[in-house]
Write an enzyme that holds these catalytic residues in place. Sequence first.
Site, short mmCIF file in Angstrom:
data_model
loop_
_atom_site.label_atom_id
_atom_site.label_comp_id
_atom_site.label_asym_id
_atom_site.label_seq_id
_atom_site.Cartn_x
_atom_site.Cartn_y
_atom_site.Cartn_z
N PHE A 76 0.86 -1.19 0.00
CA PHE A 76 0.00 0.00 0.00
C PHE A 76 0.89 1.24 0.00
O PHE A 76 1.76 1.39 0.86
CB PHE A 76 -0.94 0.04 1.22
N ASP A 112 9.27 2.64 1.67
CA ASP A 112 8.07 3.33 2.14
C ASP A 112 7.95 3.05 3.64
O ASP A 112 7.47 2.01 4.06
CB ASP A 112 6.84 2.83 1.38
N LYS A 166 2.82 9.28 8.48
CA LYS A 166 1.93 9.01 9.62
C LYS A 166 2.38 9.53 10.99
O LYS A 166 1.80 10.47 11.50
CB LYS A 166 1.63 7.51 9.69
C1 LIG Z 1 -0.88 5.12 5.16
C2 LIG Z 1 0.17 4.73 4.19
C3 LIG Z 1 0.39 5.47 3.01
C4 LIG Z 1 -0.50 6.62 2.61
O1 LIG Z 1 -0.42 7.70 3.47
P1 LIG Z 1 -1.49 8.91 3.35
O2 LIG Z 1 -1.00 9.90 4.35
O3 LIG Z 1 -2.84 8.33 3.69
O4 LIG Z 1 -1.44 9.40 1.97
C5 LIG Z 1 1.44 5.11 2.19
N1 LIG Z 1 2.23 4.06 2.50
C6 LIG Z 1 2.05 3.32 3.62
C7 LIG Z 1 2.98 2.19 3.91
C8 LIG Z 1 1.01 3.62 4.50
O5 LIG Z 1 0.81 2.86 5.58
#
Ligand SMILES: *Cc1c(COP(=O)(O)O)cnc(C)c1O
Length: 390
Positions: free
Chosen positions: A128, A215, A244
């Site tokens: 994700f 990420d 986050k």
């Molecule tokens: C939550 C998340 C995102 C997206 O972040 P947003 O602030 O909602 O755009 C991207 N990568 C990972 C691994 C995430 O957990």
Amino acid sequence: MSEYLMQTYARQPVAFVRGEGVWLFDLDGEKYLDALAGVAVNGLGHAHPRLAEAICTQAGRLIHTSNIYRIVEQEELAARLCQLSGLSRAFFCNSGAEANEAAIKIARLHAHHKGIENPSIVVMEKSFHGRTMATLSATGNRKVQAGFEPLVSGFVRVPFGSSEAVEALAAHHKNIVAVLVEPYQGEGGVQIPQSDYLVELRRICDEQNWLLMLDEVQTGVGRTGTWFAFQHANVMPDVMTLAKGLGSGVPIGACLAKGVAAETFTPGKHGSTFGGGPLACTAALTTLEVMESEGLLNHASTLGAFIRADLAHRLQGLAGVIEIRGQGLMIGIELDRPCGDLVKMALAEKLLINVTNDNVVRLLPPLVMKQTEASLLTEKLAGLIHKFLG
Ligand SMILES: *Cc1c(COP(=O)(O)O)cnc(C)c1O
């Protein structure tokens, strides 16, 4: 439920008006134990006094100027993040998706500088990376993509956890420029790869001259017991994205890089009106300060190990529990069946949890959770899982 909102979320029927540490209070004054922390955002818990004060002071001084000017708080945050990570430059934005957009743009621009006209980025199944067009295209979940075709091209997908699958691509795909991967998958069901996975990916990227882009939007900023999850392995990424937990709820994302990846963007190639503003950077700097002064990294390791062990003990021999896994305070309990209903059952007992990938109960508690609160969490949750499976 408001008829004036676009229906992007199937929301739980509760609204919180106040918080304190790991506790949230609803409109009726009922008290809930928060084991989700706004999905890995509220590392310092709710209404942390040092954070509240820093934000108030900064708001009274300056909220926004523009990236047309120098921003001292941004410069200070960049230096701190580089010092903590070993990377050398930062770009600031407002979310995880935006941080990954920056990473993807760096990879593509870098490819064009190398003479690769049609570059590809290796991404993983069940990954994700966000909800913008490029990041949902990178995401390995059809539900996130369905209906938004045509997708952004330039991604090749392999199973998460298999460095062999990544290596096998090298022979056939001459246009690959980078690998984009979560060190531990969050939305994909708290997936923890073998301990040498990142080491192997680093080796392949070095051999192929690809960028290793991590990420760490969910795993970063102390969540797994180190500042960044890559610090559990003895590797350095070329690019890392954060969001986050970085601002403790004040929106901020970051894309950090080193080496050639850090020099790729030049004036005019990327930007953000709000990114790296004084308020958000102050929130992030304060988050890092508090995490250090309260020893929250070690605490996350110890408490996470306790929660996993205690749950394993309480759920021992219970048919239907497949695995309890995690790192630090990123914890998954995989069941043998879809368990979305557990979220509602927990809410009725004033406990906030989450289910991801259909059958994985996910815990992402505030890093400030105390031992007694963690015991309350494991006791309540184990009881609920017994009831659900029984
Ligand atoms: C939550 C998340 C995102 C997206 O972040 P947003 O602030 O909602 O755009 C991207 N990568 C990972 C691994 C995430 O957990």
